[in-house]
Design an enzyme around this catalytic site. Structure first.
Site, PDB file in Angstrom:
ATOM      1  N   CYS A 210      34.433  16.666   9.326  1.00 40.48           N
ATOM      2  CA  CYS A 210      34.093  15.455   9.053  1.00 40.48           C
ATOM      3  C   CYS A 210      34.736  14.262   9.727  1.00 40.48           C
ATOM      4  CB  CYS A 210      34.391  15.213   7.561  1.00 40.48           C
ATOM      5  SG  CYS A 210      35.963  16.010   6.936  1.00 40.48           S
TER       6      CYS A 210
ATOM      7  N   GLU B 220      34.000  13.923  -0.195  1.00 43.22           N
ATOM      8  CA  GLU B 220      35.377  14.529  -0.655  1.00 43.22           C
ATOM      9  C   GLU B 220      36.325  14.138   0.317  1.00 43.22           C
ATOM     10  OE1 GLU B 220      33.831  17.634   2.248  1.00 43.22           O
ATOM     11  OE2 GLU B 220      32.834  16.050   0.772  1.00 43.22           O
TER      12      GLU B 220
ATOM     13  N   ASN C  68      33.355  10.984   4.324  1.00 41.60           N
ATOM     14  CA  ASN C  68      32.623  11.884   4.942  1.00 41.60           C
ATOM     15  C   ASN C  68      31.371  12.162   4.171  1.00 41.60           C
ATOM     16  OD1 ASN C  68      33.560  13.565   2.995  1.00 41.60           O
ATOM     17  ND2 ASN C  68      33.151  15.326   4.011  1.00 41.60           N
ATOM     18  N   PRO C  69      30.064  12.765   4.881  1.00 39.09           N
ATOM     19  CA  PRO C  69      29.012  12.856   4.156  1.00 39.09           C
ATOM     20  C   PRO C  69      28.796  13.216   2.692  1.00 39.09           C
ATOM     21  CG  PRO C  69      28.726  13.595   6.267  1.00 39.09           C
ATOM     22  CD  PRO C  69      30.097  13.456   6.264  1.00 39.09           C
ATOM     23  N   CYS C  70      29.734  14.094   2.152  1.00 35.00           N
ATOM     24  CA  CYS C  70      29.638  14.660   0.805  1.00 35.00           C
ATOM     25  C   CYS C  70      30.905  13.894  -0.143  1.00 35.00           C
ATOM     26  CB  CYS C  70      30.007  16.128   0.764  1.00 35.00           C
ATOM     27  SG  CYS C  70      28.757  17.171   1.405  1.00 35.00           S
TER      28      CYS C  70
END
Length: 768
Positions: A250, A436, A432-434
């Site tokens: 990430c 977390e 980051n994309p998710c």
């Protein structure tokens, strides 16, 4: 007398009669015929039949087992039905082996078929003709060799200071070309940082004459991965030991308000996606739509239009054909284009398919929402108010779109920055994309997850001693990744090495609860989550502190929250709960801290392929209870759950699935893990298709009140294509009464999680 057994791959292992006994007993359980004593007697008969063979093959032993079951009688009991069950299981295993062989994979770790499919498609190295040239164990050895070799550099640094070599040092005759490249690059990093002396040639002479502990750690890293106790993030598995060498999952990149800055970021994004990483951005610096462009006197097109360019670029790159690129797009709630952003993933628009989007919200936004006040929409270029809009209007739009499309989520910026341990470096504006991993601009992080299902012993307790060992090994591994990494952009290297963030997380939590026979939606499950994650967080901090004594603190430690408390840390953060979608398939366990999605479901992966899965713990439990049957499995597969299946109520509670769980339990579980996690928690708040907008609003507000750092909901079937599909039939929604009771029962410790007592705040003295 049997002494050894020849396995199917030709390897020879010591003979263990107990394996025969347990295989027979499991077959007995599936048909409710026989006892453990019967199984032991039948196993003795098998051994007696083979007494003249010192080294039989597995196939020979299994043939004799079949014959013994077909012909034996004990106290008047026959076992032909047990033989049938054993034969069917053996046939199923044979079919799985054949399918693995058809894929060209030699499975030397006895992985699940789904794991082998994923490894074959993405991870195992192939030659120019596309032929697989390594086994799963060799893959883990490749990764361990790439990461563990950097231990030699720290041995050299210590030797230059003390004249001592490690007790477990071994002389390395020759390193592989890839290892030499890793060492040369890492030596350069350390030279730039001023922590290593001499020349690279002197260092190479040291490991070839004095020795290094690298071999010890390479073996340990391979062991912890091959046992599936710990698995690192996908880029590490894919790129370690290859020319690409990019190991981080990430990244966050800044997006400046100029064409030059935007397209420089776009170029860096392409480089990151090519190497398997995901990217997060805040587009909040960009001037709004229709604002003036100074150089041309034209008008700006706004953040959403530039997001579309990033989206198309991601689609074209497709991360080297190995996995789809992913982005997080964030826009702050007070940006003039916020309403366009919120609506950008509406099904009618059909854009930004490679983006998760979240609205960046602050405490001030919620104050305005509670007071029915207005939000000033401010032009980031001029700092002037362009418009005023009710906070409620923004909130309602967010909730409506989340209900329709599962986007946007929320990112709680103040909560994130309260817990930011390196405020001295800067504020965090994106994840980051998710979601977390909150990161500074140009920062990256490498992740890895511990498979909690491996740490339940005797069916009733958690092996914390072994878990501690894994946490320490994994923390060391992830710190080594920073040095072994080949960074795609110079600025990313600089910031990442300055803060040395790592993200140790978990997977297999739902499996752990099932083995402990604890329902996911229970206070006891929250207590287990608290106990396990607080232990992992504490131990990873201790491991990082030990590394700081051994290797030095992270460079940005001076002036950080850690320094203010006098705690020396090697890494500014150590824990992160990632979604583990693919690595949990490899490990053969449930994803992250998520409940079981379904007991039988279709998983869409690898560009359209479908994997049908039946939960192995459920199958094992039904066999143990003697109720397993093909008919039962087909019935469960209709909905993926046990709601309408006639089965023991305790079993139903233990094997509860994601959509049977009230959303508030999902949020509570996320908040519980967040309390003991340095970074963030990626968790989907699953909801049934008939969930209301009020359900979503309640979950979003609850996440804010419980000090989560972000939240994402997913209402079943709210996307035209979804990754997981449970069964084919709908199940009814829990009665509203259950929701009311849940809120009533909620104890203060989960309703009032004060940030000053949150272990995710390293010092315990975060500003409110």
């Amino acid at each position: 007398m049997i002494k050894e057994v020849v396995k199917r791959d030709g390897t020879v292992v010591p003979f263990e009669k107990n394996k025969i006994t347990m295989a027979i007993y499991k077959a007995m359980l599936s048909v409710k015929n026989g006892t453990m004593k019967d199984a032991e007697q039948l196993a003795d008969k098998v051994v007696a039949r083979l007494k003249d063979k010192e080294r039989p093959s597995v196939e020979e032993i299994q043939d004799v087992v079949e014959d013994v079951l077909m012909t034996s009688k004990i106290d008047g009991k026959t076992f032909t039905d047990v033989a049938k069950s054993y034969i069917l299981y053996r046939e199923k295993r044979r079919a799985i082996r054949e399918e693995k062989e058809l894929m060209g994979v030699k499975d030397d770790l006895k992985l699940t078929l789904n794991a082998v499919k994923v490894l074959e498609a993405r991870y195992l190295l192939k030659d120019e003709d596309g032929k697989i040239i390594e086994t799963p164990r060799q893959m883990f050895r490749r990764v361990a060799s790439h990461i563990g070799i950097v231990e030699a550099l720290y041995d050299y640094i210590k030797y230059k200071k003390t004249g001592k070599v490690p007790e477990n040092a071994e002389i390395i005759g020759k390193v592989s070309p890839t290892q030499e490249e890793v060492l040369r690059r890492a030596f350069g990093y350390m030279k730039e940082d001023g922590i290593i002396e001499g020349t690279f040639e002197e260092f190479m002479d040291f490991i070839q004459t004095k020795g290094t502990s690298a071999g010890h750690y390479i073996n340990r890293f391979e062991e912890v991965m091959s046992s599936l106790d710990f698995v690192p993030n996908s880029p590490t598995l894919m790129n370690a030991g290859t020319k690409l060498g990019q190991l981080s999952a990430c990244f966050v990149l800044p997006v400046g308000d100029s064409i030059e800055d935007i397209f420089e970021t776009l170029k860096n994004t392409a480089l990151i996606h090519k190497s398997g990483g995901g990217t997060g951005f805040s587009f909040s610096r960009l001037r709004p739509k229709d604002d003036i462009v100074g150089s041309t006197k034209g008008v700006a097109s706004g953040p959403v239009s530039f997001m579309k360019i990033f989206d198309v670029t991601t689609d074209v790159i497709k991360q080297g054909g190995k996995r789809r690129g992913a982005n997080m797009g964030i826009l702050n709630y007070n940006h003039p284009d916020i309403m366009e952003f919120i609506l950008s993933k509406d099904s009618e628009n059909k854009v930004l398919s490679n983006f998760n989007i979240s609205v960046g919200v602050t405490d001030d936004f919620f104050d305005k929402l509670d007071n029915d006040d207005y939000v000033d929409l401010v032009n980031p270029r001029t700092k002037k108010i362009m418009k005023r809009i009710k906070a409620r209007e923004i909130w309602d739009a967010i909730i409506d779109q989340a209900w329709k499309t599962a986007d946007p989520g929320l990112i709680f910026l103040d909560e994130i920055n309260r817990k930011n341990p390196v405020k001295n470096v800067g504020d965090i504006e994106s994840t980051n994309p998710c979601g977390e991993q909150p990161l500074l601009p140009y920062e990256s992080c490498n992740l890895g997850s511990i498979n909690l299902s491996k740490y339940v012993v005797d069916g009733k307790k958690i092996d914390f001693d072994r878990l501690r060992e894994t946490v320490w090994t994994a923390t060391r591994f992830l710190d080594d990744v920073i040095d072994a990494n080949k960074f795609p952009v110079e600025q990313i290297k600089k910031v990442t090495r300055m803060t040395r963030k790592i993200g140790l997380g978990v997977m297999g939590f739902a499996d752990m609860l099932i083995k402990l026979e604890i329902p996911y939606n229970s206070w006891e499950a929250l207590e287990i989550g608290e106990k396990v994650m607080s232990f992992i967080n504490d131990e990873s901090h201790k491991a990082s502190q030990a590394l700081a004594e051994e290797r030095g603190v992270f460079p940005a430690w001076y002036g950080s929250e850690w320094e203010k408390e006098g705690i020396k840390m090697r890494n500014s953060t150590t824990t992160t709960i990632a979604p583990t979608g693919t690595i949990s398939i490899i490990a053969g366990c449930s994803s992250s801290i998520e409940p079981i999605f379904a007991l039988a479901f279709v998983r869409h992966v690898l560009n359209g392929q479908e994997l049908l899965e039946v939960n192995p713990l459920f199958e094992e439990k039904t066999r143990e209870l003697g109720i397993y049957s093909e008919e039962l499995m087909r019935q469960v597969a209709e909905t993926g759950n046990l709601e309408n299946v006639k089965i023991n109520e305790e079993v139903k509670k233990i094997f509860v699935t994601a959509h049977e769980i009230d959303p508030q339990w999902h949020v509570l579980m996320q908040a519980t893990f967040q309390r003991y996690c340095d970074s963030g928690v990626s968790k989907t708040i699953n909801m049934r298709s008939d969930a209301t907008r009020e359900d979503i609003a309640r979950a979003y507000r609850m996440a804010k009140d419980l000090h989560c750092k972000g939240i994402t909901v997913y209402r079943d079937k709210s996307k035209t294509v979804q990754v997981l599909t449970a069964g084919t039939a709908e199940t009814k929604k829990p009665e509203e009464k259950e929701v009311i009771e849940l809120v009533t029962k909620m104890p203060d410790k989960y309703l009032k999680i004060d940030s000053t007592f949150d272990p995710a705040c390293p010092t315990g003295k975060c500003d409110k």
